[in-house]
Design a protein around this motif. Structure first.
Motif, mmCIF file in Angstrom:
data_model
loop_
_atom_site.group_PDB
_atom_site.id
_atom_site.type_symbol
_atom_site.label_atom_id
_atom_site.label_comp_id
_atom_site.label_asym_id
_atom_site.label_seq_id
_atom_site.Cartn_x
_atom_site.Cartn_y
_atom_site.Cartn_z
ATOM 1 N N GLN A 42 12.024 -0.865 7.727
ATOM 2 C CA GLN A 42 11.132 -0.700 6.576
ATOM 3 C C GLN A 42 10.921 -2.008 5.820
ATOM 4 N N ILE A 43 11.940 -2.850 5.786
ATOM 5 C CA ILE A 43 11.813 -4.119 5.057
ATOM 6 C C ILE A 43 10.877 -5.061 5.796
ATOM 7 N N LEU A 44 11.014 -5.174 7.118
ATOM 8 C CA LEU A 44 10.103 -6.012 7.898
ATOM 9 C C LEU A 44 8.676 -5.495 7.784
ATOM 10 N N LEU A 45 8.507 -4.187 7.874
ATOM 11 C CA LEU A 45 7.167 -3.602 7.781
ATOM 12 C C LEU A 45 6.548 -3.851 6.401
ATOM 13 N N ALA A 46 7.350 -3.743 5.354
ATOM 14 C CA ALA A 46 6.856 -4.021 3.997
ATOM 15 C C ALA A 46 6.463 -5.480 3.859
ATOM 16 N N THR A 47 7.233 -6.360 4.478
ATOM 17 C CA THR A 47 6.925 -7.789 4.430
ATOM 18 C C THR A 47 5.595 -8.061 5.117
ATOM 19 N N LYS A 48 5.420 -7.495 6.297
ATOM 20 C CA LYS A 48 4.169 -7.695 7.040
ATOM 21 C C LYS A 48 2.974 -7.103 6.298
ATOM 22 N N LYS A 49 3.181 -5.965 5.669
ATOM 23 C CA LYS A 49 2.105 -5.306 4.921
ATOM 24 C C LYS A 49 1.771 -6.079 3.646
ATOM 25 N N ASN A 50 2.765 -6.791 3.109
ATOM 26 C CA ASN A 50 2.625 -7.577 1.883
ATOM 27 C C ASN A 50 2.098 -6.716 0.730
ATOM 28 N N GLU A 59 3.153 -4.683 -2.749
ATOM 29 C CA GLU A 59 4.129 -4.510 -3.820
ATOM 30 C C GLU A 59 4.549 -3.050 -3.932
ATOM 31 N N ALA A 60 3.605 -2.136 -3.778
ATOM 32 C CA ALA A 60 3.928 -0.706 -3.851
ATOM 33 C C ALA A 60 4.919 -0.316 -2.755
ATOM 34 N N THR A 61 4.737 -0.850 -1.557
ATOM 35 C CA THR A 61 5.651 -0.560 -0.459
ATOM 36 C C THR A 61 7.014 -1.173 -0.730
ATOM 37 N N ARG A 62 7.044 -2.388 -1.269
ATOM 38 C CA ARG A 62 8.325 -3.027 -1.598
ATOM 39 C C ARG A 62 9.088 -2.203 -2.642
ATOM 40 N N ILE A 63 8.376 -1.683 -3.628
ATOM 41 C CA ILE A 63 9.003 -0.847 -4.664
ATOM 42 C C ILE A 63 9.613 0.400 -4.025
ATOM 43 N N GLU A 64 8.859 1.037 -3.161
ATOM 44 C CA GLU A 64 9.317 2.257 -2.495
ATOM 45 C C GLU A 64 10.542 1.985 -1.619
ATOM 46 N N VAL A 65 10.501 0.910 -0.831
ATOM 47 C CA VAL A 65 11.613 0.582 0.059
ATOM 48 C C VAL A 65 12.853 0.192 -0.754
ATOM 49 N N ALA A 66 12.677 -0.578 -1.817
ATOM 50 C CA ALA A 66 13.815 -0.966 -2.668
ATOM 51 C C ALA A 66 14.502 0.275 -3.227
ATOM 52 N N LYS A 67 13.709 1.234 -3.672
ATOM 53 C CA LYS A 67 14.267 2.463 -4.227
ATOM 54 C C LYS A 67 15.001 3.262 -3.145
ATOM 55 N N THR A 68 14.371 3.432 -1.998
ATOM 56 C CA THR A 68 14.953 4.203 -0.899
ATOM 57 C C THR A 68 16.258 3.585 -0.412
ATOM 58 N N TRP A 69 16.255 2.284 -0.169
ATOM 59 C CA TRP A 69 17.452 1.620 0.358
ATOM 60 C C TRP A 69 18.544 1.536 -0.699
ATOM 61 N N ALA A 96 11.519 -7.625 -5.133
ATOM 62 C CA ALA A 96 11.533 -9.022 -4.665
ATOM 63 C C ALA A 96 12.540 -9.241 -3.539
ATOM 64 N N ASP A 97 13.520 -8.331 -3.401
ATOM 65 C CA ASP A 97 14.512 -8.428 -2.325
ATOM 66 C C ASP A 97 13.955 -7.963 -0.990
ATOM 67 N N ILE A 98 12.839 -7.282 -1.014
ATOM 68 C CA ILE A 98 12.281 -6.657 0.178
ATOM 69 C C ILE A 98 11.335 -7.632 0.876
ATOM 70 N N ASN A 99 11.940 -8.611 1.506
ATOM 71 C CA ASN A 99 11.223 -9.617 2.287
ATOM 72 C C ASN A 99 12.101 -10.026 3.455
ATOM 73 N N CYS A 100 11.596 -9.872 4.667
ATOM 74 C CA CYS A 100 12.337 -10.289 5.850
ATOM 75 C C CYS A 100 11.374 -10.401 7.021
ATOM 76 N N GLU A 101 11.595 -11.418 7.830
ATOM 77 C CA GLU A 101 10.779 -11.612 9.034
ATOM 78 C C GLU A 101 11.615 -11.442 10.299
ATOM 79 N N GLY A 102 12.793 -10.849 10.155
ATOM 80 C CA GLY A 102 13.679 -10.615 11.291
ATOM 81 C C GLY A 102 14.740 -11.689 11.400
ATOM 82 N N CYS A 103 15.942 -11.292 11.761
ATOM 83 C CA CYS A 103 17.066 -12.236 11.749
ATOM 84 C C CYS A 103 16.939 -13.328 12.793
#
Length: 111
Positions: A13-21, A23-33, A44-51
């Motif tokens: 979900q974090i990679l997908l939110a990053t690709k989607k760019n 803010e609404a998705t980042r808020i949702e993922v931050a809350k869920t995780w 702002a923590d919800i940014n990742c392009e893969g390890c």
């Protein structure tokens, strides 16, 4: 895209939110995780392009991940290639993401 530990980054979900760019998705993922793992994540923590990304953004957990560090030190493509497969570091990840173990075991069968 499979991470060193076997997590399928392309489903994260974090990679997908990053690709989607989004803010609404980042808020949702931050809350869920935050609820799922007991972490205090901000959008702002919800940014990742893969390890395995070279110089890319990493989620804070991925940045300090012992499995990622170990795989880099051993210069293995994934933990499936490691002689210490199933180590304690992997056991922790597999407790959080059981599919990761199955992904690596499939890769090991192809070796």
């Amino acid at each position: 895209m499979i991470a060193y530990c076997g997590i399928k980054c392309s489903d994260c979900q974090i990679l997908l939110a990053t690709k989607k760019n989004s803010e609404a998705t980042r808020i949702e993922v931050a809350k869920t995780w935050s609820q799922k793992f007991g972490w205090d994540l901000k959008p702002a923590d919800i940014n990742c392009e893969g390890c395995m990304s070279e110089g890319g953004r990493l989620f804070n957990y991925c940045e300090s991940c012992g499995v990622r560090q170990c795989a880099g030190d051993k210069a293995v493509a994934t933990c499936a290639d490691c002689v210490d497969f199933g180590c304690d570091k992997l056991q922790v990840i597999w407790g959080l993401a059981p599919d990761a173990k199955a992904n690596l075991e499939k890769m090991r069968k192809k070796l």
